[in-house]
Motif scaffolding. Structure first.
Motif, PDB file in Angstrom:
ATOM      1  N   LYS A  57       0.837  -1.195   0.000  1.00 35.26           N
ATOM      2  CA  LYS A  57       0.000   0.000   0.000  1.00 35.26           C
ATOM      3  C   LYS A  57       0.877   1.251   0.000  1.00 35.26           C
ATOM      4  N   GLY A  58       0.542   2.193  -0.860  1.00 32.95           N
ATOM      5  CA  GLY A  58       1.272   3.458  -0.898  1.00 32.95           C
ATOM      6  C   GLY A  58       2.694   3.295  -1.425  1.00 32.95           C
ATOM      7  N   LEU A  59       3.546   4.245  -1.066  1.00 30.11           N
ATOM      8  CA  LEU A  59       4.942   4.237  -1.506  1.00 30.11           C
ATOM      9  C   LEU A  59       5.697   3.104  -0.812  1.00 30.11           C
ATOM     10  N   TRP A  60       6.355   2.222  -1.603  1.00 25.42           N
ATOM     11  CA  TRP A  60       7.022   1.061  -1.017  1.00 25.42           C
ATOM     12  C   TRP A  60       8.443   1.391  -0.566  1.00 25.42           C
ATOM     13  N   PHE A  61       9.182   2.183  -1.339  1.00 25.82           N
ATOM     14  CA  PHE A  61      10.539   2.572  -0.947  1.00 25.82           C
ATOM     15  C   PHE A  61      10.980   3.775  -1.782  1.00 25.82           C
ATOM     16  N   THR A  62      12.095   4.370  -1.360  1.00 25.84           N
ATOM     17  CA  THR A  62      12.669   5.519  -2.064  1.00 25.84           C
ATOM     18  C   THR A  62      14.154   5.263  -2.315  1.00 25.84           C
ATOM     19  N   LEU A  63      14.606   5.566  -3.514  1.00 22.34           N
ATOM     20  CA  LEU A  63      16.013   5.421  -3.888  1.00 22.34           C
ATOM     21  C   LEU A  63      16.631   6.802  -4.121  1.00 22.34           C
ATOM     22  N   LYS A  64      17.929   6.894  -3.846  1.00 25.21           N
ATOM     23  CA  LYS A  64      18.659   8.129  -4.107  1.00 25.21           C
ATOM     24  C   LYS A  64      19.147   8.125  -5.557  1.00 25.21           C
ATOM     25  N   GLU A  65      19.013   9.265  -6.219  1.00 20.26           N
ATOM     26  CA  GLU A  65      19.466   9.341  -7.616  1.00 20.26           C
ATOM     27  C   GLU A  65      20.982   9.136  -7.702  1.00 20.26           C
ATOM     28  N   GLY A  66      21.415   8.461  -8.775  1.00 23.63           N
ATOM     29  CA  GLY A  66      22.839   8.250  -9.003  1.00 23.63           C
ATOM     30  C   GLY A  66      23.512   7.329  -8.002  1.00 23.63           C
ATOM     31  N   SER A  67      22.751   6.524  -7.281  1.00 26.48           N
ATOM     32  CA  SER A  67      23.339   5.643  -6.255  1.00 26.48           C
ATOM     33  C   SER A  67      23.415   4.200  -6.766  1.00 26.48           C
ATOM     34  N   ARG A  68      24.414   3.472  -6.276  1.00 25.61           N
ATOM     35  CA  ARG A  68      24.566   2.060  -6.615  1.00 25.61           C
ATOM     36  C   ARG A  68      23.716   1.233  -5.640  1.00 25.61           C
ATOM     37  N   TYR A  69      23.048   0.230  -6.193  1.00 24.18           N
ATOM     38  CA  TYR A  69      22.203  -0.616  -5.342  1.00 24.18           C
ATOM     39  C   TYR A  69      22.031  -1.971  -6.014  1.00 24.18           C
ATOM     40  N   SER A  70      21.586  -2.948  -5.235  1.00 28.39           N
ATOM     41  CA  SER A  70      21.240  -4.269  -5.763  1.00 28.39           C
ATOM     42  C   SER A  70      20.099  -4.834  -4.938  1.00 28.39           C
ATOM     43  N   LEU A  71      19.353  -5.739  -5.552  1.00 28.14           N
ATOM     44  CA  LEU A  71      18.220  -6.377  -4.886  1.00 28.14           C
ATOM     45  C   LEU A  71      18.629  -7.762  -4.404  1.00 28.14           C
ATOM     46  N   LYS A  72      18.308  -8.074  -3.179  1.00 26.81           N
ATOM     47  CA  LYS A  72      18.571  -9.396  -2.612  1.00 26.81           C
ATOM     48  C   LYS A  72      17.262 -10.001  -2.141  1.00 26.81           C
ATOM     49  N   PHE A  73      17.065 -11.273  -2.422  1.00 21.89           N
ATOM     50  CA  PHE A  73      15.855 -11.925  -1.949  1.00 21.89           C
ATOM     51  C   PHE A  73      16.168 -13.351  -1.519  1.00 21.89           C
ATOM     52  N   SER A  74      15.330 -13.855  -0.628  1.00 18.08           N
ATOM     53  CA  SER A  74      15.451 -15.237  -0.163  1.00 18.08           C
ATOM     54  C   SER A  74      14.121 -15.937  -0.410  1.00 18.08           C
ATOM     55  N   PHE A  75      14.205 -17.239  -0.680  1.00 15.56           N
ATOM     56  CA  PHE A  75      12.990 -18.005  -0.953  1.00 15.56           C
ATOM     57  C   PHE A  75      13.193 -19.446  -0.504  1.00 15.56           C
ATOM     58  N   LYS A  76      12.088 -20.103  -0.227  1.00 19.24           N
ATOM     59  CA  LYS A  76      12.136 -21.491   0.214  1.00 19.24           C
ATOM     60  C   LYS A  76      11.356 -22.361  -0.759  1.00 19.24           C
ATOM     61  N   PRO A 111      16.482 -21.863   3.423  1.00 18.07           N
ATOM     62  CA  PRO A 111      16.080 -21.026   2.279  1.00 18.07           C
ATOM     63  C   PRO A 111      17.264 -20.731   1.353  1.00 18.07           C
ATOM     64  N   TYR A 112      16.935 -20.484   0.112  1.00 14.22           N
ATOM     65  CA  TYR A 112      17.926 -20.043  -0.873  1.00 14.22           C
ATOM     66  C   TYR A 112      18.013 -18.516  -0.834  1.00 14.22           C
ATOM     67  N   THR A 113      19.206 -17.994  -1.155  1.00 13.56           N
ATOM     68  CA  THR A 113      19.408 -16.543  -1.219  1.00 13.56           C
ATOM     69  C   THR A 113      20.028 -16.194  -2.568  1.00 13.56           C
ATOM     70  N   HIS A 114      19.517 -15.139  -3.164  1.00 16.29           N
ATOM     71  CA  HIS A 114      20.037 -14.694  -4.464  1.00 16.29           C
ATOM     72  C   HIS A 114      20.179 -13.174  -4.446  1.00 16.29           C
ATOM     73  N   GLU A 115      21.297 -12.696  -4.988  1.00 15.65           N
ATOM     74  CA  GLU A 115      21.517 -11.252  -5.088  1.00 15.65           C
ATOM     75  C   GLU A 115      21.641 -10.868  -6.560  1.00 15.65           C
ATOM     76  N   MET A 116      20.850  -9.883  -6.983  1.00 12.77           N
ATOM     77  CA  MET A 116      20.851  -9.423  -8.364  1.00 12.77           C
ATOM     78  C   MET A 116      22.110  -8.603  -8.651  1.00 12.77           C
ATOM     79  N   PRO A 117      22.509  -8.491  -9.930  1.00 16.07           N
ATOM     80  CA  PRO A 117      23.656  -7.644 -10.280  1.00 16.07           C
ATOM     81  C   PRO A 117      23.432  -6.199  -9.855  1.00 16.07           C
ATOM     82  N   GLU A 118      24.519  -5.536  -9.504  1.00 12.85           N
ATOM     83  CA  GLU A 118      24.426  -4.144  -9.042  1.00 12.85           C
ATOM     84  C   GLU A 118      24.028  -3.212 -10.186  1.00 12.85           C
ATOM     85  N   GLU A 119      23.184  -2.240  -9.860  1.00 11.21           N
ATOM     86  CA  GLU A 119      22.740  -1.230 -10.823  1.00 11.21           C
ATOM     87  C   GLU A 119      22.956   0.153 -10.233  1.00 11.21           C
ATOM     88  N   THR A 120      22.774   1.172 -11.073  1.00 11.69           N
ATOM     89  CA  THR A 120      22.871   2.562 -10.634  1.00 11.69           C
ATOM     90  C   THR A 120      21.593   3.284 -11.006  1.00 11.69           C
TER      91      THR A 120
END
Length: 255
Positions: free
Chosen positions: A147-166, A204-213
């Motif tokens: 519901k509503g805004l889920w998250f906020t990112l800073k412009e020009g910043s490096r980040y990656s998504l990590k998730f775990s699943f079973k 659980p398994y863990t996976h990290e996506m490639p880094e993006e900007t």
């Protein structure tokens, strides 16, 4: 002049005369009456219509909607499914196959998998990693969309998504992650990543996506909408959520 004279004298020596020549012309004329009429030459208007049609077909083929891509995925036909217990019991007298299956599946408790055909994949957590700030854990709603805004990112910043699943019940084949992003109704990004095939296990398994900007600049800032999905080779969906996020000049306050 000498070439012309030579040509005339040669024709008489070969025995050609006017009467025979006219007779052959008459024969050719009669034969041509039985031939079908020649195809009409296409008009300029017809040519223009043909070019316009070809151009429209070429432009259409360059684009595919998300629904069409999903349809292509649904066309994949796989072999008959087996329960994990059946898979392990197949060829159990073949020592090499037994070892290969044990290496692939690891230590699987058959009492926990039972006779279920369909695998069960549960996405446990999603988080954003960035060297500029602590890990941001995203809460996944039990049902429905955030519901509503889920998250906020800073412009020009490096980040990656990590998730775990079973994974439980059975092997999940061809699990993949897809994410599509829109800004003011225009698709600006689309990501697909094949995660692989996974067997049931307690941990659980863990996976990290490639880094993006993240993009930067005045036109990059603002609100975005996105859709994230986790599906397998059978196009079985294990998570599908629609959400919104912002890109701003700085990270939000953590206090």
């Amino acid at each position: 002049m000498s070439l012309a004279v030579g040509a005339v004298s040669s024709s008489k020596n070969m025995g050609f005369d006017e009467s025979k020549d006219s007779e052959e012309k008459s024969h050719v004329s009669e034969s041509s009456k039985n031939l079908p009429p020649p195809s009409p030459t296409p008009t300029e208007e017809a040519l223009r219509e043909g070019e316009k049609y070809n151009r429209q077909m070429s432009e259409t083929s360059l684009y595919a909607t998300e629904e069409e891509e999903d349809d292509e995925e649904r066309k994949i036909e796989l072999g008959p499914q087996c329960t994990l217990k059946e898979q392990l019991e197949k060829d159990k007298d073949d020592e090499s196959l037994r070892r290969w299956k044990e290496q692939l599946l690891g230590s699987v408790d058959l009492n926990s998998v039972g006779e279920t055909l369909e695998p069960d994949v549960k996405i446990l957590s999603l988080s954003i990693l960035s060297p500029d700030r602590p890990e941001l854990l995203l809460r996944i709603p039990e049902a429905g969309n955030p519901k509503g805004l889920w998250f906020t990112l800073k412009e020009g910043s490096r980040y990656s998504l990590k998730f775990s699943f079973k994974v439980s019940n059975n092997i999940v084949s061809g699990l993949k992650y897809t994410n599509t992003v829109w800004k003011t109704g225009v698709k600006v990004d689309s990501t697909k990543e094949m995660l692989g095939t996974f067997s049931p296990q307690a941990e659980p398994y863990t996976h990290e996506m490639p880094e993006e900007t993240t993009p930067s600049g005045i036109f990059a800032r603002g609100s975005y909408s996105a859709k994230t999905k986790f599906v397998d080779d059978d196009n079985q969906s294990y998570l599908s959520i629609n959400y919104t996020f912002d890109i701003k000049k700085d990270w939000p306050s953590t206090s």
